[in-house]
Scaffold this active site. Structure first.
Site, short mmCIF file in Angstrom:
data_model
loop_
_atom_site.label_atom_id
_atom_site.label_comp_id
_atom_site.label_asym_id
_atom_site.label_seq_id
_atom_site.Cartn_x
_atom_site.Cartn_y
_atom_site.Cartn_z
N ARG A 154 0.78 32.63 -48.10
CA ARG A 154 1.70 33.67 -47.61
C ARG A 154 1.57 34.99 -48.37
O ARG A 154 2.11 36.00 -47.96
CB ARG A 154 3.14 33.16 -47.68
CG ARG A 154 3.46 32.15 -46.59
CD ARG A 154 4.75 31.41 -46.84
NE ARG A 154 4.62 30.40 -47.88
CZ ARG A 154 5.63 29.67 -48.34
NH1 ARG A 154 6.85 29.85 -47.87
NH2 ARG A 154 5.41 28.77 -49.27
N LYS A 212 -2.49 33.27 -55.86
CA LYS A 212 -1.09 33.68 -56.04
C LYS A 212 -0.67 33.79 -57.49
O LYS A 212 -0.08 34.79 -57.91
CB LYS A 212 -0.16 32.69 -55.32
CG LYS A 212 1.31 32.97 -55.57
CD LYS A 212 2.21 32.25 -54.62
CE LYS A 212 2.51 30.85 -55.07
NZ LYS A 212 3.52 30.22 -54.19
N GLN A 236 -7.03 19.58 -59.43
CA GLN A 236 -6.58 18.84 -58.24
C GLN A 236 -7.43 19.38 -57.08
O GLN A 236 -7.16 20.45 -56.56
CB GLN A 236 -5.09 19.10 -57.98
CG GLN A 236 -4.54 18.27 -56.83
CD GLN A 236 -3.17 18.73 -56.36
OE1 GLN A 236 -2.83 19.90 -56.48
NE2 GLN A 236 -2.40 17.80 -55.81
N ASP A 248 4.61 29.53 -60.16
CA ASP A 248 5.00 30.71 -59.39
C ASP A 248 6.48 31.07 -59.56
O ASP A 248 7.07 31.70 -58.69
CB ASP A 248 4.66 30.52 -57.91
CG ASP A 248 5.44 29.38 -57.26
OD1 ASP A 248 6.13 28.64 -57.99
OD2 ASP A 248 5.36 29.24 -56.03
N GLU A 292 13.60 17.29 -49.19
CA GLU A 292 12.90 18.52 -48.81
C GLU A 292 13.51 19.10 -47.53
O GLU A 292 13.96 18.35 -46.66
CB GLU A 292 11.41 18.23 -48.59
CG GLU A 292 10.66 17.96 -49.88
CD GLU A 292 10.89 19.05 -50.91
OE1 GLU A 292 10.46 20.19 -50.67
OE2 GLU A 292 11.51 18.77 -51.95
N ALA A 327 -14.31 85.11 -77.00
CA ALA A 327 -14.00 84.59 -75.67
C ALA A 327 -15.27 84.51 -74.85
O ALA A 327 -16.17 85.33 -74.99
CB ALA A 327 -12.97 85.49 -74.98
C1 UD1 Z 1 8.82 22.57 -54.07
C2 UD1 Z 1 9.74 21.35 -54.15
C3 UD1 Z 1 11.12 21.76 -53.64
C4 UD1 Z 1 11.66 22.92 -54.44
C5 UD1 Z 1 10.66 24.08 -54.45
C6 UD1 Z 1 11.09 25.13 -55.46
C7 UD1 Z 1 8.44 19.30 -53.85
C8 UD1 Z 1 8.02 18.25 -52.89
N1 UD1 Z 1 9.20 20.29 -53.35
O1 UD1 Z 1 8.69 22.92 -52.71
O2 UD1 Z 1 12.01 20.67 -53.73
O3 UD1 Z 1 12.90 23.35 -53.93
O4 UD1 Z 1 9.35 23.65 -54.86
O5 UD1 Z 1 10.31 26.28 -55.38
O6 UD1 Z 1 8.12 19.22 -55.01
N2 UD1 Z 1 1.34 22.38 -56.06
C9 UD1 Z 1 0.19 21.83 -56.57
N3 UD1 Z 1 -0.43 20.86 -55.87
C10 UD1 Z 1 0.05 20.39 -54.70
C11 UD1 Z 1 1.22 20.95 -54.17
C12 UD1 Z 1 1.85 21.95 -54.90
O7 UD1 Z 1 -0.27 22.21 -57.64
O8 UD1 Z 1 -0.59 19.51 -54.13
C13 UD1 Z 1 2.00 23.43 -56.82
C14 UD1 Z 1 2.02 24.76 -56.11
O9 UD1 Z 1 0.91 25.55 -56.50
C15 UD1 Z 1 3.32 25.37 -56.62
C16 UD1 Z 1 4.20 24.16 -56.88
O10 UD1 Z 1 3.33 23.06 -56.99
O11 UD1 Z 1 3.15 26.06 -57.83
C17 UD1 Z 1 5.20 23.92 -55.76
O12 UD1 Z 1 4.51 23.77 -54.55
P1 UD1 Z 1 5.02 24.46 -53.21
O13 UD1 Z 1 4.06 24.18 -52.16
O14 UD1 Z 1 5.39 25.87 -53.49
O15 UD1 Z 1 6.31 23.57 -52.95
P2 UD1 Z 1 7.58 23.98 -52.14
O16 UD1 Z 1 7.38 23.60 -50.72
O17 UD1 Z 1 7.98 25.35 -52.45
MG MG Z 2 7.07 27.09 -53.48
#
Ligand code: UD1
Ligand code: MG
Length: 482
Positions: A19, A26, A79, A110, A163, A431
């Site tokens: 996004r 990011k 990962q 983030d 979630e 000058a």
């Molecule tokens: C997540 C939480 C949610 C919370 C929100 C807060 C979960 C399932 N959900 O949702 O409850 O309210 O954050 O901002 O945990 N990331 C990885 N690997 C992955 C997936 C994510 O490293 O496979 C990292 C992302 O880069 C990010 C963080 O984990 O820094 C959160 O992932 P994101 O996709 O932003 O989760 P949200 O849907 O925001």
């Molecule tokens: Mg998030």
């Protein structure tokens, strides 16, 4: 501090951040002089964890290179495929050897506004309450997209995190959300992660499921509510980035003002986290202070200025200026409309005035370059005045050369100093001189064509012109020629 010192902090930074619509990953986007992940690491550092691991995935070469610069103590775990936050934590723990004794803190890469103080409070609650897991939560005005904190109606105890995508209408009405920051008991976390399933709307391993798993197994689950919900805001797009910038900047400005800095217009003044200052500094509107900039006691900066990695001495005045990598001496004066480039060093009470550019230039105590000049690769002694519209001609098209001007010199206006060249102490120059040869101390250097007046030229060559008539009239006046 030692009581709450975690065994490890795991930072999740493998996501792409689609996004943001950006070629830059990011977590590498900049905010007040640091990357998003850099802010998170700075907060994590305040916990003094024994180990620190960042889970990287998307654009991992770029992210890893950045981490090596800003947090060389951090390890990275890759990962390769995005399988969810639970999967990411599992990979981070594997990098640290699997099961860790003690507390494991998980943060997202983030959430740049998170403070070390809030993390410490979370770790303290976790340890003091003897929890298996403690989640950092907050009440937010709009919980859309976040995981909701479900509490037991009777006891108020946290029972689960659901979630947004998986929540019922009743659950979506909950405004207490999961920040994504947790403290876990190390061995229990490792055990529970093995039980996390992927039967949810995103088909991912949710870290949040660990809560329910631990609770069902009879362990204590707790929550620590953040005082300020802004602190846990995650950055997903550039609107949130700008809001976070405004919020963090406000925090930095309040600190500065409480420390004795007058900020005339906080709305148009921008600080990096790395900027330092002393008391009675005055900052005018539209001013950006960046990098390792330091403002000495009583310094006055702005309006309309951008200072990066610039040291401004006590009592100095910097007005309408762009400066990078410069040192401005005590009580020196810069601008309005000056450009100081790297390697500029201005001595006590020195002056660089209007429409003056300097680079790799030392201007000694009390010396002045007041108007319309370029001073590149130069050393100017003390109490010397450089005439208006002078150029230090440092570049021969291939190499840069140095000019040295002594102390107590008075160089004329519109001089060219063709480097390499040395002008001794106490020299005057005429000058319009083009100085190509060294000038011995105490000399007057004149290096320009002789003036020749060809009388009557206009009357002969431009007869009848306005110029000729004006000349004729001047000649008729008492005392005029003719
Ligand atoms: C997540 C939480 C949610 C919370 C929100 C807060 C979960 C399932 N959900 O949702 O409850 O309210 O954050 O901002 O945990 N990331 C990885 N690997 C992955 C997936 C994510 O490293 O496979 C990292 C992302 O880069 C990010 C963080 O984990 O820094 C959160 O992932 P994101 O996709 O932003 O989760 P949200 O849907 O925001
Ligand atoms: Mg998030």
């Amino acid at each position: 501090m030692s009581v709450i010192r975690p065994a490890a902090v795991v930072v999740l930074a493998a996501g792409e951040g689609t996004r943001m619509k950006s070629a830059t990953p990011k977590v590498l986007h900049e905010l007040c002089g640091r990357s998003l992940v850099g802010h998170v690491l700075a907060a994590a550092d305040e916990l003094g964890p024994e180990q620190l691991v960042v889970v990287v995935g998307h654009a991992r070469e770029q992210v890893t290179a950045h981490l090596a610069e800003v947090a060389p103590q951090a390890r990275t775990a890759v990962q390769a495929r995005r399988n969810g936050t639970g999967h990411a934590v599992r990979i981070g723990l594997e990098e640290l050897g699997g099961v860790l004794d003690g507390t494991v803190v998980v943060v997202c890469g983030d959430t740049p506004l998170l403070t070390g103080g809030t993390l410490r409070a979370l770790a303290r609650t976790h340890t003091e309450d003897g929890n298996a897991v403690t989640v950092l939560t907050a009440e937010v005005p709009d919980a859309t997209g976040y995981g909701r904190i479900v509490r037991d109606a009777a006891s108020g105890a946290v029972t689960a995190i659901v979630e947004h995508k998986d929540a019922s209408d009743a659950q979506r009405a909950i405004r207490e959300i999961n920040s994504g920051v947790f403290a876990f008991d190390g061995p229990l976390l490792a055990e529970a992660l093995g039980k996390v399933r992927t039967d949810n709307s995103q088909g991912e391993e949710y870290l949040t499921d660990v809560l329910g798993i631990l609770r069902e197994a009879g362990h204590r689950v707790g929550a620590s509510v953040a005082g300020d919900h802004h602190e846990i805001a995650g950055i997903n797009n550039r609107i949130q980035l700008s809001e976070a910038r405004r919020a963090l900047n406000g925090r930095l400005l309040r600190e500065a003002m409480l420390a004795g800095v007058t900020v005339v217009d906080p709305a148009s003044t921008w600080l990096d986290v790395t900027v330092t200052y002393e008391q009675d500094v005055l900052v005018h509107p539209n001013t950006l202070l960046q990098g390792a900039t330091h403002l000495g006691q009583g310094a006055e900066v702005g309006p309309n200025s951008r200072l990066r990695d610039t040291r401004v001495g006590a009592g100095a005045r910097v007005d309408n200026t762009v400066s990078e990598g410069a040192e401005v001496g005590e009580s020196a004066s810069v601008g309005p409309y000056a450009y100081l480039r790297p390697g500029t060093r201005l001595g006590l009470k020195a002056k660089v005035g209007t429409y003056v550019e300097t680079k790799n230039a030392v201007v000694g105590e009390g010396s002045k370059v007041p108007h319309l000049s370029y001073v590149g690769d130069a050393t100017i002694g003390e109490f010397t005045n450089i005439g208006a519209a002078s150029v230090f001609v440092n570049y021969d098209g291939e190499h840069k050369h140095h000019t040295t001007i002594g102390s107590h010199c008075r160089t004329g206006s519109d001089n060219m100093f063709v480097a390499p060249v040395t002008v001794g102490d106490g020299v005057y120059t005429a000058a319009g001189s083009v100085i190509t040869k060294d000038v011995p101390p105490g000399s007057l250097a004149v290096a320009r064509g002789q003036q020749r007046n060809i009388e009557g030229w206009v009357a002969r060559k431009r007869p009848g012109s306005a110029a000729a008539k004006a000349a004729e009239a001047a000649a008729r006046e008492p005392g005029g020629a003719g």
